[in-house]
Design an enzyme around this catalytic site. Structure first.
Site, PDB file in Angstrom:
ATOM      1  N   CYS A   1      11.512 -14.723 -23.224  1.00  0.00           N
ATOM      2  CA  CYS A   1      10.726 -14.311 -22.072  1.00  0.00           C
ATOM      3  C   CYS A   1       9.394 -15.045 -22.004  1.00  0.00           C
ATOM      4  O   CYS A   1       9.066 -15.683 -21.013  1.00  0.00           O
ATOM      5  CB  CYS A   1      10.501 -12.802 -22.138  1.00  0.00           C
ATOM      6  SG  CYS A   1       9.477 -12.182 -20.824  1.00  0.00           S
TER       7      CYS A   1
ATOM      8  N   HIS B   1      -3.404   1.525   4.157  1.00  0.00           N
ATOM      9  CA  HIS B   1      -3.140   0.611   5.264  1.00  0.00           C
ATOM     10  C   HIS B   1      -4.145  -0.525   5.246  1.00  0.00           C
ATOM     11  O   HIS B   1      -5.325  -0.279   4.982  1.00  0.00           O
ATOM     12  CB  HIS B   1      -3.262   1.379   6.585  1.00  0.00           C
ATOM     13  CG  HIS B   1      -3.063   0.515   7.786  1.00  0.00           C
ATOM     14  ND1 HIS B   1      -1.820   0.055   8.153  1.00  0.00           N
ATOM     15  CD2 HIS B   1      -3.957   0.002   8.687  1.00  0.00           C
ATOM     16  CE1 HIS B   1      -1.938  -0.684   9.245  1.00  0.00           C
ATOM     17  NE2 HIS B   1      -3.226  -0.742   9.587  1.00  0.00           N
TER      18      HIS B   1
END
Ligand code: FAD
Ligand code: NAD
Length: 458
Positions: A43, A437
């Protein structure tokens, strides 16, 4: 060299092994870890980390090219260039930092790191080939975390121009023409990166579509993007041989290539570990484990890629942590609801839990809905409206069973998707949570609202 005696011996310092050793050390267990190469395993050294660095560099370079060509959103760039040697140096620097980091964490947890290749003599003893000679280690408990290696096709042995992902991540220059065999995770992630860096890329896939492990709705935006990037895709085609710069295919026309990257899966690293000295139950080459990662031999555990699919770093880490706690006497078992998977293509794909087809095959009645990024303000502001978030919930009580999505940067939503499943969230929980948002995360809330029959923004 005097023998080493310890409570826990971990073989392999990849994400599975090093996490297991660190946790064992934290729990006060006398722990030794053996690593043949560098701490961090596949990895960190030749997998997740360098590939994501390459993908990032390629993405940034490609973006400049877009601006140079069209002056999109009012920005122009002139003659972008890349010094690939410098890119490689930057990638190597990240890997080195993490190597040092893992070694430091092991040390801090009181774990002894022995450099060399380990081979079993019996269920309690291994011998390690070190630079100073053979080192015997006797342990009460042994954890096998030897990971995986690329599968080699008999007709296309690795060597010369035929390379695996390992070599593809350390090329000294960008090949003019790259053929990629296998349109799975590695083929698409690295293939896309080289296309963005300017290589002419052809992807060859034996199945009749790319990323056959995912449903077509999820892969369609990726396929569209590959085509836009000028990548040629040959599906239902198998690589036969490579000679004089020509990759011969079965089922499609030959491909001219300077390099051929073969990425057709990975096999467990169980050869030359002396497993024949043990009496382990195996499934093909993989080591069979139970829900506590116990093998068929008392005192021998196995974790990570060597135990089979899904071959993902975070699964290996979770197994490693669990096994250390079990060895320390804690009552643990594999009780995860889901292992998220992320494919770092362009756009990215995330899946957690059951797909609609998987739920159907289990005869679960579901409520399935999706919300497109085309209706998401944040996606519009980043000029990438392709993709969607999809929810799969049980019809009778709206408990989430699966969440999937495709879209730029969606990898970062994998954590919230996994958390929702682990916590047994219902559609109503997601719908009632305030999502900031403008963010792509709002598509998750809207998908839940849509499944409940009252989406706001569509
Ligand atoms: P490994 O990481 O393979 O580590 C095993 C270690 O054991 C190695 O260091 C090896 O040298 C050592 N070893 C083996 N035999 C011996 C021995 N006899 N003696 C001593 N040491 C030994 N996964 C993700 O989750 N996300 C990604 O984005 C991702 N990207 C990838 C990209 C690429 C190109 C590749 C190849 C893989 C990627 N993976 C990704 C998969 C991920 O790398 C593996 O799932 C993960 O490394 C498995 O961890 P592990 O500890 O089981 O084994
Ligand atoms: P893969 O299983 O993802 O894909 C291999 C592809 O090769 C498949 O689509 C298969 O149909 C195709 N194939 C097989 N034989 C072929 C042949 N002879 N000719 C043409 N196509 C052929 O395997 P991979 O891409 O090598 O990745 C290996 C593993 O590494 C993955 O399963 C995954 O667990 C891990 N990985 C994960 C990530 C991530 O999490 N983002 C990234 C890279 C790798």
């Amino acid at each position: 060299m005097p023998d080493i005696k310890c409570k826990v011996l971990v073989i392999g310092a990849g994400p599975g092994g090093y996490v297991c050793a660190i946790r064992a050390g934290q729990l006060g267990l006398d722990t030794v870890i053996v690593e043949a190469e560098r701490p961090g395993g596949t990895c960190l050294n030749v997998g997740c980390i360098p590939s994501k660095a390459l993908i990032h560099a390629a993405h940034e370079f490609h973006k400049l090219g877009v601006f140079a060509g069209r002056g999109a959103i009012g920005i122009t760039a002139t003659s972008p260039a890349i010094d690939f040697g410098a890119t490689q140096k930057w990638m190597a620097g990240i890997v080195k930092r993490l190597n040092t980091g893992v070694a430091g964490l092991l040390k801090r947890a009181g774990v002894r790191l022995v450099a060399g290749t380990a081979r079993f003599l019996d269920g309690k003893t291994v011998v390690v080939d070190t630079v100073d000679g053979e080192q015997r280690i006797r342990a009460e408990t042994i954890v096998i975390a030897t990971g995986s290696a690329p599968v080699e096709l008999p007709s296309l042995p690795f060597g010369g121009a035929v390379i695996s992902s390992t070599e593809a991540l350390t090329l000294d220059r960008i090949p003019a023409r790259l053929a990629v065999v296998g349109a799975g995770y590695i083929g698409l992630e690295i293939g896309t990166a080289y296309a963005k860096l300017g290589a002419e890329v052809t992807i060859v896939e034996a199945e009749d579509r790319i990323l056959p492990q995912y449903d077509e709705a999820l892969t369609a935006p990726v396929r569209k993007r590959l085509v836009k990037l000028g990548i040629a895709i040959r599906t239902a085609a198998k690589a036969r041989s490579f000679k004089d710069g020509r990759l011969e295919l079965e089922g499609a026309e030959a491909v001219e290539a300077e390099k051929v990257m073969v990425a057709v899966g990975r096999r467990p690293r169980t050869r030359r570990v002396g497993l024949e000295e043990l009496d382990l139950t195996m499934e093909r080459e993989f080591i069979t484990i139970d829900d506590r990662c116990r093998t068929s031999m008392r005192g021998v555990y196995a974790i990570g890629d060597v135990t089979g699919e899904p071959m993902l770093a975070h699964r290996a880490m979770a197994q490693g942590e669990m096994v250390a706690e079990i060895i320390a006497g804690k009552n643990r078992a594999w009780d995860k609801v889901a292992v998220p998977s992320v494919c770092f293509t362009d756009p990215e794909i995330v899946t957690v839990g059951l797909s609609p087809a998987e739920a159907m095959s289990r005869q679960i009645e579901t409520s399935v809905d999706q919300f497109p990024f085309q209706a998401n303000g944040r996606a519009m502001t980043t000029e990438r409206e392709d993709g969607f978030v999809r929810v799969v919930a049980r019809a009778d009580d709206s408990v989430l069973l699966g969440i999937q999505g495709v879209g730029e940067g969606i990898s970062e939503l994998s954590a919230v998707f996994a958390l929702a499943l682990e916590m047994g969230a219902r559609l109503e929980d997601v719908a009632a949570t305030i999502h900031a948002h403008p963010t792509r995360g709002e598509a998750f809330q809207e998908a839940a609202l849509k499944a409940l029959g009252h989406a706001i923004h569509i």
